[in-house]
Design a protein around this motif. Structure first.
Motif, PDB file in Angstrom:
ATOM      1  N   ILE A  22       0.979  -1.200   0.161  1.00  0.00           N
ATOM      2  CA  ILE A  22       0.048  -0.124   0.075  1.00  0.00           C
ATOM      3  C   ILE A  22       0.930   1.249   0.060  1.00  0.00           C
ATOM      4  N   GLU A  23       0.784   1.923  -1.176  1.00  0.00           N
ATOM      5  CA  GLU A  23       1.595   3.242  -1.208  1.00  0.00           C
ATOM      6  C   GLU A  23       1.058   4.372  -0.233  1.00  0.00           C
ATOM      7  N   GLY A  24       1.691   5.124   0.462  1.00  0.00           N
ATOM      8  CA  GLY A  24       1.349   6.199   1.168  1.00  0.00           C
ATOM      9  C   GLY A  24       1.844   6.089   2.540  1.00  0.00           C
ATOM     10  N   PRO A  25       1.033   6.784   3.378  1.00  0.00           N
ATOM     11  CA  PRO A  25       1.550   6.939   4.837  1.00  0.00           C
ATOM     12  C   PRO A  25       1.339   5.816   5.708  1.00  0.00           C
ATOM     13  N   ALA A  26       2.228   5.323   6.555  1.00  0.00           N
ATOM     14  CA  ALA A  26       1.950   4.164   7.425  1.00  0.00           C
ATOM     15  C   ALA A  26       0.692   4.402   8.291  1.00  0.00           C
ATOM     16  N   HIS A  27       0.378   5.530   8.534  1.00  0.00           N
ATOM     17  CA  HIS A  27      -0.973   5.729   9.401  1.00  0.00           C
ATOM     18  C   HIS A  27      -2.164   5.665   8.405  1.00  0.00           C
ATOM     19  N   ARG A  28      -2.985   5.051   8.444  1.00  0.00           N
ATOM     20  CA  ARG A  28      -3.857   4.985   7.096  1.00  0.00           C
ATOM     21  C   ARG A  28      -5.656   5.253   7.647  1.00  0.00           C
ATOM     22  N   ILE A  29      -6.294   5.995   6.674  1.00  0.00           N
ATOM     23  CA  ILE A  29      -7.589   6.534   7.186  1.00  0.00           C
ATOM     24  C   ILE A  29      -8.501   5.876   6.102  1.00  0.00           C
ATOM     25  N   LEU A  30      -9.805   5.275   6.577  1.00  0.00           N
ATOM     26  CA  LEU A  30     -10.704   4.885   5.398  1.00  0.00           C
ATOM     27  C   LEU A  30     -11.992   5.519   5.991  1.00  0.00           C
ATOM     28  N   CYS A  86      -4.487  16.205  15.600  1.00  0.00           N
ATOM     29  CA  CYS A  86      -4.188  15.092  15.043  1.00  0.00           C
ATOM     30  C   CYS A  86      -3.186  15.338  14.058  1.00  0.00           C
ATOM     31  N   PRO A  87      -2.040  14.710  13.792  1.00  0.00           N
ATOM     32  CA  PRO A  87      -1.201  15.047  12.691  1.00  0.00           C
ATOM     33  C   PRO A  87      -1.804  14.466  11.243  1.00  0.00           C
ATOM     34  N   PHE A  88      -2.585  13.558  11.482  1.00  0.00           N
ATOM     35  CA  PHE A  88      -3.334  12.953  10.187  1.00  0.00           C
ATOM     36  C   PHE A  88      -4.636  13.633   9.917  1.00  0.00           C
ATOM     37  N   LYS A  89      -5.518  14.235  10.856  1.00  0.00           N
ATOM     38  CA  LYS A  89      -6.663  14.829  10.545  1.00  0.00           C
ATOM     39  C   LYS A  89      -6.709  16.271  10.657  1.00  0.00           C
ATOM     40  N   GLY A  90      -5.975  16.869  11.784  1.00  0.00           N
ATOM     41  CA  GLY A  90      -5.987  18.395  11.772  1.00  0.00           C
ATOM     42  C   GLY A  90      -6.314  18.894  13.127  1.00  0.00           C
TER      43      GLY A  90
END
Length: 265
Positions: A22-30, A86-90
């Protein structure tokens, strides 16, 4: 469990036995839709009522319900000064739920201006599930959390021989266990009560709830040698109905053999 925990595809440690990356960040959001109507109640008032709920699946975190602000009684929400990042969501803003003389402090959060990687969170808020008085999945009240559509429970009859010992004492032996397979967890062997030395056990005060199996009761050794060595679901939910009148054993003092082989807890 499910997509985001253990070795699920959204976890940070997917299994090596794959032919893809899976290309992209190690921390994943769906962000994916929840298929049914959901209502949240506080002090007798329906604060949330939506057929457009979304589940946010995030690496190593249980899925969280997000709801369009149009489906929330925003007149019952008061903004607070709390803010988290949150570094992934804001940057998250928070609201308290105020209904009559009840105030649930910082019970709802959202990302008014989410990060560029999660723009779809704009216009949604998320409740702390355990702070509301009641939740309904369609017209059925649920406890704990909503059931994740990617999580499943299967129960199968088996003829394998299961022997359970607590210390040196054999407390159960069965050739007709039920094998319960649950996403992200090892198989559990549930034995019929007729095959258990129930005279060696005494009811415990411990109670737990599983969103997929129901309310669990526990049993300890009657001689006081070990606590909560067995549990069962007297009135299991639909997916686990076949383990009614069965018990499963677990704990540091418990050894379980399946066809002569000790299995890991």
């Amino acid at each position: 469990m499910t997509l985001s925990l253990s070795d699920g595809p959204l976890g940070t440690n997917p299994p090596e036995t794959t032919n893809y990356t899976i290309e992209g960040p190690a921390h994943r959001i769906l962000f994916s839709g929840f298929p049914r109507r959901v209502r949240g109640v506080v002090n007798g008032e329906v604060v949330i009522d939506t057929t457009r709920g979304m589940l946010l699946h995030e690496s190593n975190i249980l899925p969280a319900l997000y709801v369009p602000v149009e489906d929330v009684r925003m007149d019952l929400l008061q903004p607070t000064e709390l803010s988290t990042h949150c570094p992934f969501k804001g940057d998250a803003s928070y609201w308290s739920v105020v209904v009559g003389d009840r105030t649930l402090e910082n019970a709802v959060w959202g990302y008014p201006e989410p990060n560029a990687d999660a723009p779809w969170l704009a216009g949604y808020v998320a409740p702390y599930f355990d702070r509301f008085d009641a939740w309904f999945d369609e017209d059925e009240q649920v406890e704990g959390h909503l059931r994740d559509p990617y999580h499943r429970v299967d129960v199968r009859r088996s003829s394998r021989t299961v022997v359970v010992r607590v210390g040196d004492v054999e407390v159960a032996r069965s050739g007709r266990p039920m094998v319960l397979s649950e996403t992200g967890l090892p198989n559990r062997f549930y034995l019929p009560e007729a095959d258990i030395r129930t005279d060696l056990l005494v009811g415990s005060t411990t109670r737990t709830h599983c969103a997929y199996k129901g309310d669990a009761a526990y049993w300890s050794m009657a001689d006081g040698s070990a606590d909560d060595v067995a549990w069962g679901y007297p009135d299991p939910l639909d997916d686990a109905a076949r383990i009614a009148d069965h018990r499963c054993f677990f704990g540091d003092a418990v050894t379980t053999e399946v066809d002569g082989v000790v299995i890991d807890a």
